[in-house]
Design an enzyme around this catalytic site. Structure first.
Site, mmCIF file in Angstrom:
data_model
loop_
_atom_site.group_PDB
_atom_site.id
_atom_site.type_symbol
_atom_site.label_atom_id
_atom_site.label_comp_id
_atom_site.label_asym_id
_atom_site.label_seq_id
_atom_site.Cartn_x
_atom_site.Cartn_y
_atom_site.Cartn_z
ATOM 1 N N ASN A 271 -5.098 16.646 0.687
ATOM 2 C CA ASN A 271 -3.693 16.003 2.445
ATOM 3 C C ASN A 271 -4.538 17.906 3.011
ATOM 4 O O ASN A 271 -4.256 17.712 4.253
ATOM 5 C CB ASN A 271 -3.218 16.661 2.161
ATOM 6 N N THR B 185 -9.755 15.344 8.767
ATOM 7 C CA THR B 185 -11.006 15.387 9.685
ATOM 8 C C THR B 185 -11.688 15.216 8.283
ATOM 9 O O THR B 185 -13.031 15.149 8.838
ATOM 10 C CB THR B 185 -11.037 16.891 10.238
ATOM 11 N N LYS C 291 0.403 -0.989 -0.089
ATOM 12 C CA LYS C 291 0.082 -0.247 0.522
ATOM 13 C C LYS C 291 0.649 1.192 0.024
ATOM 14 O O LYS C 291 2.125 1.057 0.551
ATOM 15 C CB LYS C 291 -1.095 0.197 1.150
ATOM 16 N N GLU D 71 -1.074 10.423 -4.511
ATOM 17 C CA GLU D 71 -2.226 10.586 -4.243
ATOM 18 C C GLU D 71 -2.396 11.606 -4.936
ATOM 19 O O GLU D 71 -1.753 12.779 -5.360
ATOM 20 C CB GLU D 71 -2.378 11.519 -2.707
ATOM 21 N N THR E 285 4.994 6.143 3.316
ATOM 22 C CA THR E 285 3.670 5.912 4.120
ATOM 23 C C THR E 285 3.542 4.220 3.136
ATOM 24 O O THR E 285 2.720 4.846 1.578
ATOM 25 C CB THR E 285 2.715 7.092 4.108
#
Length: 405
Positions: free
Chosen positions: A400, A405, A177, A274, A188
């Site tokens: 990002n 949140t 991943k 992303e 990550t």
């Protein structure tokens, strides 16, 4: 070397699976706990993030596989279990829970987490998830396991190959991943490899390090090195090949297939960055040394201005030269040639460190493709290297800007 349609359960004796347990509270349809299990004990090896801030699971995994052995992986997504006062306790508890469910020892578990940093990891849903998952892991559970470790990834990433070593068929599978907070020296990014090869722990560690240095450590999405990166490999020996205990033809073949798998996974991670719309590959040839070739390739694919130009399909080769120029090292610029290519063709944009006339419309057509290759010919030696990245888009900021949140 033959590619096969599978993942971590391709090698003999490996089972896997994934379910939703509730770590991800905002979407009950998303799996968030995964298990990979070997029917027999495995030699094991791993490499980790070089960030000084690292997740509690890395501390525990390092300790657990210090003896070079493991038999299972447990991994959650949705929470990184990093920078928490009780992080190590929670990671150890995950190992205990997995060991109880799989009838193993806690120290034979590789544990990993990925997701938001600095939020306390709830152990209750993980306890329920492991209890529900362990009885249903299977040879067909590889895709469920991949899906359970995804965060902002848009697609699952898995791979498997088979080779012949000493007259025996050996299989190697992998799942990974990674989409954001991706930068060389791990990212990550979690990668789990499995194999039924018979290989000693020292040679397994060496093979993994050789593969990762040229693959996962050559990927950058955004220049941020994560806190939780880990790539591990377990080998259970069930292929019954002659044990690989030293360098030689069998070791070289094993390294070659591990590197092939890691290259494929690295490209999938870069292409799934992303907000990304394009995979950007940079190859440097003719460099004085391999470290310099690697440094230049990384510099180009990390450059925010170059990445933005790729998004806009703008053949702004000056940004590429700029990224080359601020790379540390001793080299000349006045011999450098840059070509940009894609399935739509190839175009020369720089020669001898200076611009050349080229068809801007043709260049845009080339850059509108979803896979772009930048080739830098230095003409100053025999060393070469390749790095992988992606374009920089509006969506990267959107993703990002409200990730937590």
């Amino acid at each position: 070397m033959q590619k096969i349609n599978s993942g971590v359960t391709a090698p003999k004796g490996f089972l896997a699976g994934g379910v939703h347990c509730g770590v991800k509270t905002n979407n009950t349809a998303k799996k968030d706990i995964a298990i990979i299990y070997s029917e027999k004990p495995c030699t094991a090896a791993a490499v980790y993030t070089q960030n000084k801030v690292f997740g509690a699971p890395i501390t525990v995994t390092r300790r657990n596989i210090a003896d070079g052995m493991a038999q299972a992986v447990v991994c959650n997504s949705g929470n990184a279990n990093t920078c928490n006062a009780d992080g190590v306790e929670k990671a150890e508890k995950m190992c205990i829970l997995a060991a109880e469910a799989l009838h193993l020892k806690p120290e034979d578990i590789i544990v990993a987490s990925t997701g938001v940093i600095g939020q306390v990891l709830p152990i209750e849903p993980i306890e329920k998830g492991i209890a529900a998952l362990a009885p249903i892991i299977s040879r067909e559970g590889n895709l469920d396991a991949v899906q359970a470790i995804m965060t902002t990834d848009t697609k699952p990433k898995e791979e498997a190959y088979e080779i012949e070593i000493g007259g025996k068929t050996v299989k190697i599978g992998a799942m990974a991943k990674g989409s954001g907070m991706i930068h060389p020296n791990m990212a990550t990014m979690l990668g789990f490899l499995t194999t039924d090869a018979a290989i000693t722990t020292p040679m397994l560690q060496k093979a993994l390090k050789l593969a990762v240095d040229d693959t996962f450590n050559m990927v950058s999405v955004d220049g941020d090195t994560s806190t939780n990166d880990m790539v591990s490999i377990m080998a259970n020996g069930m292929a019954e090949n002659p044990v690989i205990d030293k360098e030689g033809a069998n070791f070289d073949l094993f390294v070659a297939v591990v590197k092939e798998i890691c290259t494929s996974m690295a490209k999938k991670i870069a292409g799934d960055g992303e907000g990304a719309t394009k995979l950007v590959e940079c190859t440097v040839t003719g460099a004085p040394t391999i470290p310099l070739a690697k440094a230049i390739a990384k510099s180009v694919i990390t450059s925010s201005l170059t990445k933005a130009a790729m998004f806009g399909a703008d053949a702004n080769w000056g940004r590429i030269l700029c990224a080359i120029g601020y790379t540390e090292g001793d080299f000349a610029v006045d011999t450098i040639q840059v070509d940009i290519s894609s399935p739509k063709g190839s175009i020369l944009v720089c020669e001898n460190g200076a611009g050349v006339a080229f068809d801007e419309d043709k260049a845009k057509e080339i850059l509108l493709e979803d896979a772009i290759h930048i080739e830098i010919a230095m003409k100053q030696g025999d060393a070469s290297a390749t790095a992988w990245g992606c374009d920089l888009t509006y969506d990267y900021v959107k993703i990002n800007g409200d990730y937590r949140t």
